[in-house]
Design an enzyme around this catalytic site. Structure first.
Site, mmCIF file in Angstrom:
data_model
loop_
_atom_site.group_PDB
_atom_site.id
_atom_site.type_symbol
_atom_site.label_atom_id
_atom_site.label_comp_id
_atom_site.label_asym_id
_atom_site.label_seq_id
_atom_site.Cartn_x
_atom_site.Cartn_y
_atom_site.Cartn_z
ATOM 1 N N ASP A 82 0.409 -1.000 0.183
ATOM 2 C CA ASP A 82 -0.042 0.285 -0.023
ATOM 3 C C ASP A 82 1.067 1.521 0.353
ATOM 4 O O ASP A 82 0.137 2.197 1.001
ATOM 5 C CB ASP A 82 -0.882 0.092 0.924
ATOM 6 C CG ASP A 82 -2.116 -1.073 0.955
ATOM 7 O OD1 ASP A 82 -2.165 -1.433 0.059
ATOM 8 O OD2 ASP A 82 -2.482 -1.084 1.923
ATOM 9 N N LYS B 256 -4.742 -6.042 -4.167
ATOM 10 C CA LYS B 256 -6.153 -6.907 -2.969
ATOM 11 C C LYS B 256 -6.942 -5.905 -2.700
ATOM 12 O O LYS B 256 -7.377 -5.012 -3.305
ATOM 13 C CB LYS B 256 -4.633 -6.694 -1.819
ATOM 14 C CG LYS B 256 -4.778 -5.506 -1.421
ATOM 15 C CD LYS B 256 -3.649 -5.733 0.072
ATOM 16 C CE LYS B 256 -3.249 -4.180 0.607
ATOM 17 N NZ LYS B 256 -4.348 -3.702 1.460
ATOM 18 N N CYS C 279 -3.005 -3.157 6.803
ATOM 19 C CA CYS C 279 -2.537 -3.636 6.255
ATOM 20 C C CYS C 279 -1.452 -5.042 6.146
ATOM 21 O O CYS C 279 -1.384 -5.819 5.862
ATOM 22 C CB CYS C 279 -3.175 -2.922 5.124
ATOM 23 S SG CYS C 279 -4.623 -2.188 4.247
#
Length: 264
Positions: free
Chosen positions: A56, A166, A199
């Protein structure tokens, strides 16, 4: 008739075949053992079976024009991994360690996203949530292929890197990540990116549950959450799910593979 063997699959999960023969022994990678110091133990690991997953480090989470900044989050902490990652990733690529960019990138129609997940990020239904357009640049929030889901420009990618979308905090849920790692023969994963307590941690936990060896690279990871979330993440990784190290320890391992690890 040509009886030469041809490769099917990706090494080390590959067969050699022709019309008469299927060699399913699968060629092994040449081991690359190194000694890595962590905050709890000295590890002997095999770089030939190691990958790094960068999670991310994308515009919606790290850029001042991204989604988190739009909803009032100070994204400055999320930029901290950029410099250490730009130093570390070329060294890992040079010894054949795959670099996997794991970014949140939803389907345009959001058909795989449930109402409870939409509620987390838009509890009133009136704000800018998953799939909505950012007022500043019209990018669709966390949408695959959009500016919002792209890795920030400051991070240097390479053509041989692997990109995986994702759709939840965990990168293993409903994605091909596990299959990719298995085809590459990976058993040890280095974790980096943001947010450490969300995450990164959930992906690391799922990796642990699937049997992978997990190492959090401390200076290549960050969070916009309060400090107690960061401290709890480090505690839980060391206590339950794996190990915590840093890029300097990895450099030492790469440059001195026969060393016994730094002193505690």
């Amino acid at each position: 008739m040509d009886q030469s063997l041809r490769t099917l699959g990706v090494a080390p999960n590959a067969w050699m075949v022709n019309q008469a023969i299927a060699d399913i022994t699968r060629p092994q990678k040449t081991p690359q053992p190194v000694i890595l110091s962590t905050e709890t133990k000295t590890l002997r690991l095999d770089l030939a079976k190691t990958a790094i997953i960068v999670i991310d480090m994308q515009n919606d989470f790290c850029h001042p024009d991204g989604w988190l900044a739009h909803i009032g989050v100070d994204v400055t902490p999320a930029t901290k991994p950029i410099v250490p990652l730009n130093n570390l990733l070329p060294e890992l690529r040079a010894v054949g360690v795959p670099v996997i960019w794991l970014n949140w990138g939803n389907r345009p129609d959001l058909l795989n996203i449930s109402a409870n997940l939409l509620h987390v990020y838009n509890p009133t239904g009136e704000g800018v949530g998953l799939g909505d357009r950012l007022p500043k640049n019209d990018a669709r929030v966390l949408m695959a292929g959009s500016w919002a889901a792209a890795v920030v420009d400051e991070l240097q990618q390479s053509p041989q890197d692997i990109c995986v979308d994702k759709y939840r905090m965990s990168g293993f849920w409903d994605t091909p990540l596990d299959s990719i790692l298995k085809n590459l023969g990976i058993t040890t994963i280095l974790f980096a990116g943001v947010n450490a307590d969300q995450c990164v941690l959930t992906t690391l936990c799922d990796a642990n549950f699937l049997g992978y060896d997990c190492i959090l690279v401390k200076d290549c990871t960050a969070t916009t959450s309060p400090d107690y979330c960061w401290l709890a993440t480090l505690y839980n990784v060391k206590q339950c799910f794996g190990f915590v190290s840093d890029s300097q320890a990895i450099f030492t391992a790469l440059n001195h593979p026969e060393a016994t690890g730094r002193d505690k």
